[in-house]
Design an enzyme around this catalytic site. Structure first.
Site, PDB file in Angstrom:
ATOM      1  CD  GLU A   7      14.856   2.450  31.338  1.00 47.64           C
ATOM      2  OE1 GLU A   7      15.578   1.494  30.981  1.00 47.64           O
ATOM      3  OE2 GLU A   7      14.374   3.279  30.530  1.00 47.64           O
ATOM      4  CG  HIS A  43      20.294   1.120  30.024  1.00 50.21           C
ATOM      5  ND1 HIS A  43      21.389   1.374  29.247  1.00 50.21           N
ATOM      6  CD2 HIS A  43      19.315   1.929  29.545  1.00 50.21           C
ATOM      7  CE1 HIS A  43      21.095   2.291  28.349  1.00 50.21           C
ATOM      8  NE2 HIS A  43      19.840   2.652  28.502  1.00 50.21           N
ATOM      9  CG  HIS A  49      21.650   7.373  29.110  1.00 48.63           C
ATOM     10  ND1 HIS A  49      21.872   6.335  29.990  1.00 48.63           N
ATOM     11  CD2 HIS A  49      20.661   6.943  28.288  1.00 48.63           C
ATOM     12  CE1 HIS A  49      21.054   5.333  29.715  1.00 48.63           C
ATOM     13  NE2 HIS A  49      20.299   5.686  28.681  1.00 48.63           N
ATOM     14  CG  HIS A  68      19.885   4.604  23.521  1.00 49.55           C
ATOM     15  ND1 HIS A  68      20.420   3.385  23.807  1.00 49.55           N
ATOM     16  CD2 HIS A  68      19.407   5.089  24.696  1.00 49.55           C
ATOM     17  CE1 HIS A  68      20.257   3.118  25.101  1.00 49.55           C
ATOM     18  NE2 HIS A  68      19.645   4.145  25.664  1.00 49.55           N
TER      19      HIS A  68
HETATM   20  N1  ADE Z   1      17.383   1.399  24.376  1.00 46.20           N
HETATM   21  C1  ADE Z   1      16.956   2.586  23.957  1.00 46.20           C
HETATM   22  N2  ADE Z   1      16.343   3.251  24.961  1.00 46.20           N
HETATM   23  C2  ADE Z   1      16.388   2.454  26.043  1.00 46.20           C
HETATM   24  C3  ADE Z   1      15.955   2.570  27.385  1.00 46.20           C
HETATM   25  N3  ADE Z   1      15.310   3.655  27.836  1.00 46.20           N
HETATM   26  N4  ADE Z   1      16.171   1.544  28.223  1.00 46.20           N
HETATM   27  C4  ADE Z   1      16.790   0.453  27.781  1.00 46.20           C
HETATM   28  N5  ADE Z   1      17.249   0.287  26.537  1.00 46.20           N
HETATM   29  C5  ADE Z   1      17.050   1.275  25.671  1.00 46.20           C
HETATM   30 ZN    ZN Z   2      18.958   4.428  27.617  1.00 44.72          ZN
END
Ligand code: ADE
Ligand code: ZN
Length: 334
Positions: free
Chosen positions: A196, A193, A14, A16
């Site tokens: 969170e 996601h 995970h 980005h």
């Molecule tokens: N895009 C980049 N980081 C993210 C995160 N922590 N949660 C959701 N989208 C994201």
């Molecule tokens: Zn993320």
């Protein structure tokens, strides 16, 4: 003093791509394109943001400085070489058709550039890398469906998954079903996601409607035992990013993070860095800090990496080779 044993091999599920851009690279690109950084970095040269909304804004501004294939080759190569230097043998990065478009590139040229960066790092260090195409939730269902279509219509040997990122507080998962079914029919691995900034009900909805095998974060499932049981029973893998969760204020500090409780309840845990320079972390730091705080032995760290390999969106032959590398490294450092 005895020398320290080498680190247990690591694997990241995970991260980005644009979120892995070191500030030094962003400064270089801003100079190249004659763009003022205007508060993007603080006085210490770190990304400047103070909550999830301003984080996402800063992330988008930094991303907008990557504009050519050369920029993305360099970004991917830099990130994967850094991972390898910290003992990682595998990494999956989230890439996004929306960021490609904003950079004035086609999705294919953007993906090919990142694929080239991964191939260069592989040649240099042996690290295996894959890409996961993502839709951005707060851009809406149409945009996520377009992202899935781009992913399906532009196959790449290293692009093996589809996911959903962005602001979990917006848009019900039911809206993204079509995109996920398209991706699933094309044989892509699925992740989203959830859990969170959304609570257990958000995790439940993603499991109900998107049929994912993995959850990005997923940690707030801990607030509802029935959701944790479901994750355990279905063998869902959690892509846990403890440093990101603490930096974004979900938990006051690492000791209060539920990763160890989830692990003790039988959830399949993996450890990742999410957007490492934004949260002033690295994959190595995440493994080391969580191990220090929760007392995780080398065997537990091996289990985290083995979980990541099992849940990876790469082919079986690559998984077997990675597992062999992991076990050989454990044997050699006992
Ligand atoms: N895009 C980049 N980081 C993210 C995160 N922590 N949660 C959701 N989208 C994201
Ligand atoms: Zn993320």
């Amino acid at each position: 003093m005895f020398p320290k044993p080498p680190v247990v091999p690591r694997a990241e599920l995970h991260c980005h791509m644009e979120g892995a851009a070191p500030p030094s690279l962003v400064i270089k690109l801003a100079e190249r394109y004659g763009v003022a950084l205007d508060g993007l970095l603080d006085a210490n040269g770190n990304y400047s943001w103070h909550d999830f909304t301003t984080f996402l804004k800063t992330y988008d501004v930094a991303s907008s400085l990557f504009r050519s294939q050369d920029d993305f080759v360099l970004l991917a190569e830099t990130y994967f070489n850094m991972l390898a230097a910290e003992g990682a043998i595998y990494g999956e990065v989230f890439i996004s058709p929306d960021h490609a478009v904003r950079s004035g590139m086609s999705y294919k040229s953007y993906m090919d550039a990142i694929g080239e960066g991964i191939a260069r790092a592989h040649a240099a260090s042996g690290i295996e890398g894959r890409m996961i195409a993502t839709g951005v939730r707060h851009f809406g269902a149409k945009s996520v469906e377009l992202a899935a279509k781009e992913a399906v219509m532009n196959p790449h040997p290293l692009m093996t998954g589809f996911g959903l990122a962005g602001d979990e507080r917006e848009g019900h998962p039911a809206n993204f079903q079509r995109a996920f079914r398209l991706a699933e029919e094309a044989g892509l691995g699925l992740t989203a996601h959830a859990g969170e900034f959304g609570g257990p009900e958000s995790v439940k909805a993603v499991l109900d409607f998107l049929k994912v095998k993995r959850l990005g974060h997923g940690v707030r499932a801990v607030e509802d035992d029935a959701v944790v049981d479901r994750i355990v029973d279905k063998g869902i893998t959690l892509e846990v990013c403890p440093g990101s969760n603490v930096a974004l204020g979900l938990y006051e500090n690492l000791r209060f993070h539920p990763v160890n409780i989830l692990r003790q309840k039988g959830a399949r845990i993996t450890i990742s860095s999410d957007d490492p320079p934004f949260f002033r972390t690295t994959l190595g730091h995440e493994y080391a800090e969580a191990s220090r705080v929760f007392g995780w032995t080398r065997e537990v760290q091996r289990e985290l990496t083995a979980n990541a390999i099992r849940a990876a969106f790469c082919d079986e032959a690559t998984k077997n080779a990675l597992m062999t590398r992991l076990d050989a490294a454990m044997q050699n450092t006992r």
